[in-house]
Design an enzyme around this catalytic site. Structure first.
Site, PDB file in Angstrom:
ATOM      1  N   HIS A  71       0.851  -1.633  -0.252  1.00  0.00           N
ATOM      2  CA  HIS A  71       0.269   0.333  -0.516  1.00  0.00           C
ATOM      3  C   HIS A  71       0.979   1.219  -0.361  1.00  0.00           C
ATOM      4  CE1 HIS A  71       0.751  -0.124   4.291  1.00  0.00           C
ATOM      5  NE2 HIS A  71       0.338   1.314   4.141  1.00  0.00           N
ATOM      6  N   ASP A  85      19.807   6.416   7.389  1.00  0.00           N
ATOM      7  CA  ASP A  85      19.652   7.393   7.786  1.00  0.00           C
ATOM      8  C   ASP A  85      19.812   7.309   9.757  1.00  0.00           C
ATOM      9  OD1 ASP A  85      19.326  10.229   8.716  1.00  0.00           O
ATOM     10  OD2 ASP A  85      17.817  10.080   6.098  1.00  0.00           O
ATOM     11  N   ASN A  87      18.679  10.631  11.460  1.00  0.00           N
ATOM     12  CA  ASN A  87      17.617  12.253  11.610  1.00  0.00           C
ATOM     13  C   ASN A  87      16.798  12.581  10.110  1.00  0.00           C
ATOM     14  OD1 ASN A  87      16.389  14.537  12.283  1.00  0.00           O
ATOM     15  ND2 ASN A  87      17.805  15.078  14.418  1.00  0.00           N
ATOM     16  N   GLN A  90      17.883  16.029   8.988  1.00  0.00           N
ATOM     17  CA  GLN A  90      19.453  16.874   8.615  1.00  0.00           C
ATOM     18  C   GLN A  90      20.029  15.995   8.362  1.00  0.00           C
ATOM     19  OE1 GLN A  90      20.396  17.406  13.008  1.00  0.00           O
ATOM     20  NE2 GLN A  90      21.387  15.262  13.749  1.00  0.00           N
ATOM     21  N   GLU A  95      24.296   8.825   4.455  1.00  0.00           N
ATOM     22  CA  GLU A  95      23.294   8.626   4.088  1.00  0.00           C
ATOM     23  C   GLU A  95      23.558   8.043   3.040  1.00  0.00           C
ATOM     24  OE1 GLU A  95      21.366  12.111   6.998  1.00  0.00           O
ATOM     25  OE2 GLU A  95      23.575  11.515   5.927  1.00  0.00           O
ATOM     26  N   ASP A 119      -0.123  -7.834   1.629  1.00  0.00           N
ATOM     27  CA  ASP A 119       0.798  -6.276   1.831  1.00  0.00           C
ATOM     28  C   ASP A 119       2.081  -6.623   1.689  1.00  0.00           C
ATOM     29  OD1 ASP A 119       1.132  -3.754   1.653  1.00  0.00           O
ATOM     30  OD2 ASP A 119      -0.170  -3.518   3.622  1.00  0.00           O
ATOM     31  N   SER A 214       3.974   3.194   7.390  1.00  0.00           N
ATOM     32  CA  SER A 214       4.072   0.999   7.277  1.00  0.00           C
ATOM     33  C   SER A 214       5.379   1.391   6.291  1.00  0.00           C
ATOM     34  CB  SER A 214       2.738   1.234   6.452  1.00  0.00           C
ATOM     35  OG  SER A 214       1.192   1.498   7.047  1.00  0.00           O
TER      36      SER A 214
END
Length: 266
Positions: A71, A85, A87, A90, A95, A119, A214
């Protein structure tokens, strides 16, 4: 600049239970996770008006494949995945940003019937990410593995820390012990809404998933090791942390063959 947007609610209409599923799940009653303590967690983001919006979580299962909820990706958008990651508001310096090249939604997924299950979706990345102490592959359970009742599990994700609350910018975690199928499908819990291809966890009225994140993982401790047993799917329409309405996840062990075949053929 990253912005946040809570997706419109997907509600299962016409079902016999009064507790309709809501397929937008975030962590409620949790605490901030240790920085990169769940290195397989990803942020799924989409592009709109020149900005990237965090919309769902997911799990890195190969260097160029991510597992998430169907979904989250069943409407056409330009997506990217962020690994490493912590936060979202910032740059942590850890990352990696990768475009989504292909989306494979389970062929039996029906967005108008969330309670039917299926799902789950796989995202092929445009390039492989680099594994390091901040980015690792999630460990999947053996095919058909069933959690014992009250197994220790954690849900992780970015987002609301209470029903209708504020969005969290840092990764949250909450302890959600598993609830076995016999209990979760009983009339005082979810009843026939829950299928045996799902996993339930929580339901204490304090800790749960809640609107907006989700697709993220349910990490469960089995034989001394954490593995990803669930993909966050839905919570009760009555509220996020409703007693005897555990957060419901797609049971990963029911889809191992489909995952392997999909990756091999794509």
């Amino acid at each position: 600049m990253l912005r946040f947007l809570v997706f419109a609610t997907l509600v299962l209409y016409g079902h016999s239970t009064q507790d309709f599923p809501e397929t937008n799940a975030r962590v409620v009653g949790g605490t901030e996770a240790g920085r990169n303590s769940w290195p397989s967690q990803i942020s799924l983001q989409y592009l709109s008006g020149g900005s990237w919006y965090h919309t769902c979580g997911g799990t890195l299962i190969r260097q160029n494949w991510v597992m998430t909820a169907a979904h989250c990706v069943d409407s056409p958008k330009t997506f990217r995945v962020v690994v490493g990651d912590h936060n979202l508001s910032q740059n942590d310096g850890t990352e990696q940003y990768v475009s989504v090249q292909k989306i494979v939604v389970h062929p039996y997924w029906n967005s108008n019937n969330v309670a039917a299950g299926y799902d789950i979706a796989l995202l092929r990345l445009a390039q492989s990410v680099t594994l390091n102490s901040y980015v690792q592959l999630g460990v999947l359970p053996q095919e058909g593995a069933i959690l014992a009742n009250d197994s220790p599990c954690y849900i992780t994700g970015w987002g609301r820390t209470k029903t209708n609350g504020q969005l969290a910018q840092t990764l949250q975690q909450a302890y959600l012990p598993s609830v076995d199928y016999a209990i979760c499908s009983s009339s005082s819990y979810w009843g026939s809404t829950v299928k045996n291809t799902m996993v339930c966890a929580g339901g204490d009225g304090v800790h749960s998933g809640c609107q907006g994140d989700s697709g993220g993982p349910l990490h469960c401790l089995v034989n001394g090791k954490y593995s990803v047993h669930g993909v966050t799917s839905f919570v009760s329409k009555q509220g996020c942390n409703v007693s005897r309405k555990p957060t419901v996840f797609t049971r990963v062990s029911a889809y191992i063959s489909w995952i392997n075949k999909t990756i091999a053929s794509n």
